[in-house]
Scaffold this motif. Structure first.
Motif, mmCIF file in Angstrom:
data_model
loop_
_atom_site.group_PDB
_atom_site.id
_atom_site.type_symbol
_atom_site.label_atom_id
_atom_site.label_comp_id
_atom_site.label_asym_id
_atom_site.label_seq_id
_atom_site.Cartn_x
_atom_site.Cartn_y
_atom_site.Cartn_z
ATOM 1 N N ARG A 123 -37.329 2.105 51.862
ATOM 2 C CA ARG A 123 -36.641 0.864 51.517
ATOM 3 C C ARG A 123 -35.964 0.942 50.159
ATOM 4 O O ARG A 123 -34.931 0.336 49.940
ATOM 5 N N HIS A 124 -36.586 1.651 49.238
ATOM 6 C CA HIS A 124 -36.067 1.717 47.875
ATOM 7 C C HIS A 124 -35.914 3.176 47.460
ATOM 8 O O HIS A 124 -36.746 4.020 47.790
ATOM 9 N N LYS A 125 -34.897 3.431 46.697
ATOM 10 C CA LYS A 125 -34.612 4.799 46.250
ATOM 11 C C LYS A 125 -35.712 5.330 45.344
ATOM 12 O O LYS A 125 -35.997 6.520 45.358
ATOM 13 N N ILE A 126 -36.370 4.472 44.605
ATOM 14 C CA ILE A 126 -37.395 4.925 43.661
ATOM 15 C C ILE A 126 -38.557 5.604 44.375
ATOM 16 O O ILE A 126 -39.147 6.550 43.847
ATOM 17 N N TYR A 127 -38.902 5.165 45.587
ATOM 18 C CA TYR A 127 -39.967 5.818 46.341
ATOM 19 C C TYR A 127 -39.570 7.241 46.706
ATOM 20 O O TYR A 127 -40.387 8.168 46.630
ATOM 21 N N SER A 128 -38.331 7.419 47.101
ATOM 22 C CA SER A 128 -37.839 8.765 47.407
ATOM 23 C C SER A 128 -37.872 9.642 46.169
ATOM 24 O O SER A 128 -38.281 10.803 46.226
ATOM 25 N N VAL A 129 -37.437 9.098 45.064
ATOM 26 C CA VAL A 129 -37.400 9.864 43.813
ATOM 27 C C VAL A 129 -38.803 10.266 43.376
ATOM 28 O O VAL A 129 -39.053 11.423 43.011
ATOM 29 N N LEU A 130 -39.736 9.332 43.421
ATOM 30 C CA LEU A 130 -41.106 9.636 42.998
ATOM 31 C C LEU A 130 -41.772 10.663 43.915
ATOM 32 O O LEU A 130 -42.482 11.557 43.445
ATOM 33 N N ALA A 131 -41.536 10.556 45.209
ATOM 34 C CA ALA A 131 -42.136 11.518 46.140
ATOM 35 C C ALA A 131 -41.543 12.913 45.937
ATOM 36 O O ALA A 131 -42.267 13.903 45.908
ATOM 37 N N ARG A 132 -40.231 12.994 45.798
ATOM 38 C CA ARG A 132 -39.599 14.296 45.577
ATOM 39 C C ARG A 132 -40.009 14.892 44.235
ATOM 40 O O ARG A 132 -40.233 16.102 44.132
ATOM 41 N N THR A 133 -40.125 14.060 43.222
ATOM 42 C CA THR A 133 -40.554 14.546 41.914
ATOM 43 C C THR A 133 -41.986 15.057 41.968
ATOM 44 O O THR A 133 -42.316 16.069 41.349
ATOM 45 N N ALA A 134 -42.844 14.373 42.714
ATOM 46 C CA ALA A 134 -44.228 14.831 42.853
ATOM 47 C C ALA A 134 -44.296 16.202 43.520
ATOM 48 O O ALA A 134 -45.152 17.018 43.163
ATOM 49 N N THR A 135 -43.403 16.475 44.471
ATOM 50 C CA THR A 135 -43.400 17.812 45.087
ATOM 51 C C THR A 135 -43.003 18.872 44.073
ATOM 52 O O THR A 135 -43.595 19.954 44.042
ATOM 53 N N ILE A 136 -42.026 18.570 43.240
ATOM 54 C CA ILE A 136 -41.614 19.539 42.210
ATOM 55 C C ILE A 136 -42.734 19.735 41.194
ATOM 56 O O ILE A 136 -43.011 20.861 40.773
ATOM 57 N N TYR A 137 -43.404 18.646 40.816
ATOM 58 C CA TYR A 137 -44.512 18.765 39.874
ATOM 59 C C TYR A 137 -45.650 19.601 40.460
ATOM 60 O O TYR A 137 -46.299 20.351 39.736
ATOM 61 N N LEU A 138 -45.885 19.476 41.758
ATOM 62 C CA LEU A 138 -46.935 20.288 42.381
ATOM 63 C C LEU A 138 -46.552 21.772 42.373
ATOM 64 O O LEU A 138 -47.405 22.633 42.152
ATOM 65 N N ILE A 139 -45.286 22.064 42.584
ATOM 66 C CA ILE A 139 -44.831 23.457 42.491
ATOM 67 C C ILE A 139 -45.035 23.979 41.071
ATOM 68 O O ILE A 139 -45.500 25.109 40.878
ATOM 69 N N LEU A 140 -44.711 23.170 40.068
ATOM 70 C CA LEU A 140 -44.923 23.581 38.675
ATOM 71 C C LEU A 140 -46.405 23.779 38.377
ATOM 72 O O LEU A 140 -46.774 24.707 37.641
ATOM 73 N N ASP A 141 -47.260 22.935 38.944
ATOM 74 C CA ASP A 141 -48.696 23.103 38.752
ATOM 75 C C ASP A 141 -49.169 24.411 39.385
ATOM 76 O O ASP A 141 -50.000 25.120 38.814
ATOM 77 N N TYR A 142 -48.639 24.741 40.563
ATOM 78 C CA TYR A 142 -48.966 26.025 41.192
ATOM 79 C C TYR A 142 -48.544 27.189 40.296
ATOM 80 O O TYR A 142 -49.275 28.175 40.148
ATOM 81 N N ILE A 143 -47.367 27.102 39.713
ATOM 82 C CA ILE A 143 -46.880 28.175 38.830
ATOM 83 C C ILE A 143 -47.771 28.299 37.609
ATOM 84 O O ILE A 143 -48.133 29.414 37.201
ATOM 85 N N LEU A 144 -48.160 27.176 37.016
ATOM 86 C CA LEU A 144 -49.054 27.225 35.859
ATOM 87 C C LEU A 144 -50.428 27.782 36.228
ATOM 88 O O LEU A 144 -51.026 28.532 35.455
ATOM 89 N N ARG A 145 -50.920 27.446 37.401
ATOM 90 C CA ARG A 145 -52.209 27.982 37.849
ATOM 91 C C ARG A 145 -52.116 29.496 38.058
ATOM 92 O O ARG A 145 -53.050 30.230 37.725
ATOM 93 N N PHE A 146 -51.016 29.962 38.615
ATOM 94 C CA PHE A 146 -50.828 31.404 38.771
ATOM 95 C C PHE A 146 -50.731 32.076 37.408
ATOM 96 O O PHE A 146 -51.315 33.146 37.196
ATOM 97 N N LEU A 147 -50.033 31.454 36.475
ATOM 98 C CA LEU A 147 -49.905 32.007 35.133
ATOM 99 C C LEU A 147 -51.261 32.086 34.438
ATOM 100 O O LEU A 147 -51.582 33.098 33.801
ATOM 101 N N ILE A 148 -52.065 31.057 34.577
ATOM 102 C CA ILE A 148 -53.395 31.074 33.972
ATOM 103 C C ILE A 148 -54.259 32.163 34.593
ATOM 104 O O ILE A 148 -54.969 32.884 33.891
ATOM 105 N N SER A 149 -54.193 32.316 35.909
ATOM 106 C CA SER A 149 -55.052 33.311 36.565
ATOM 107 C C SER A 149 -54.621 34.739 36.276
ATOM 108 O O SER A 149 -55.439 35.646 36.346
ATOM 109 N N THR A 150 -53.361 34.956 35.957
ATOM 110 C CA THR A 150 -52.905 36.327 35.696
ATOM 111 C C THR A 150 -52.827 36.661 34.217
ATOM 112 O O THR A 150 -53.196 37.764 33.814
ATOM 113 N N GLN A 151 -52.344 35.731 33.401
ATOM 114 C CA GLN A 151 -52.132 36.030 31.988
ATOM 115 C C GLN A 151 -53.263 35.560 31.075
ATOM 116 O O GLN A 151 -53.515 36.179 30.053
#
Length: 170
Positions: A123-151
């Motif tokens: 119904r509102h664009k903000i819901y789409s934006v927040l959901a898409r942003t959360a997916t990008i943030y989860l990808i960044l969290d995965y990258i940080l977790r990989f960085l912590i486990s390797t470096q």
């Protein structure tokens, strides 16, 4: 998301500061906001008959956004909380931690695709934006977790458990 990774990065490493991380995360939110198209308010969803049809309709973008977003978001954050809790109590090794992340990787691909396709039907664009942003943030969290486990494995894992993993602590 980021409950374990950002405090470790801020405390034990000097990769970036809190201000830099805040600016970066806010910039991602703004970019997603400006590049998210308008929503289709006239769209109506047909009811799903089975679990397979629900998963398929989410993959194809024919499901409601909250049906595609919330179940996996709650699941992945629960798993992250559980495995990080186990690490704090020294009952998980680095191999177990990486295995848990590997098991979530393929459902993560499904989730990202589903959220991005289903976010056109809100119904509102903000819901789409927040959901898409959360997916990008989860990808960044995965990258940080990989960085912590390797470096930086010694910042999160007990060195006694890491010696078992062929000297990851050194």
């Amino acid at each position: 998301m980021f409950m374990t990774t950002l405090p470790i990065i801020f405390t034990f490493t000097h990769l970036f500061s809190i201000v830099e991380a805040g600016i970066f995360l806010m910039a991602i939110l703004l970019l997603v906001y400006f590049y998210t198209p308008g929503v289709n308010k006239n769209w109506r969803k047909q009811p799903d008959i089975s679990m397979y049809e629900a998963l398929r309709s989410a993959w194809l973008g024919k499901a409601l956004l909250w049906h595609a977003f919330w179940p996996f978001f709650i699941l992945v954050n629960s798993v992250f909380f559980y495995i990080d809790y186990r690490i704090e109590n020294d009952t998980y090794t680095i191999a177990s931690w990486k295995t848990a992340h590997g098991m979530l990787l393929l459902p993560l691909v499904w989730w990202i695709n589903s959220v991005w396709h289903c976010s056109q039907h809100t119904r509102h664009k903000i819901y789409s934006v927040l959901a898409r942003t959360a997916t990008i943030y989860l990808i960044l969290d995965y990258i940080l977790r990989f960085l912590i486990s390797t470096q930086f494995p010694n910042t999160l894992f007990d060195c006694k458990l890491l010696v078992i993993q062929y000297g990851d602590c050194f």
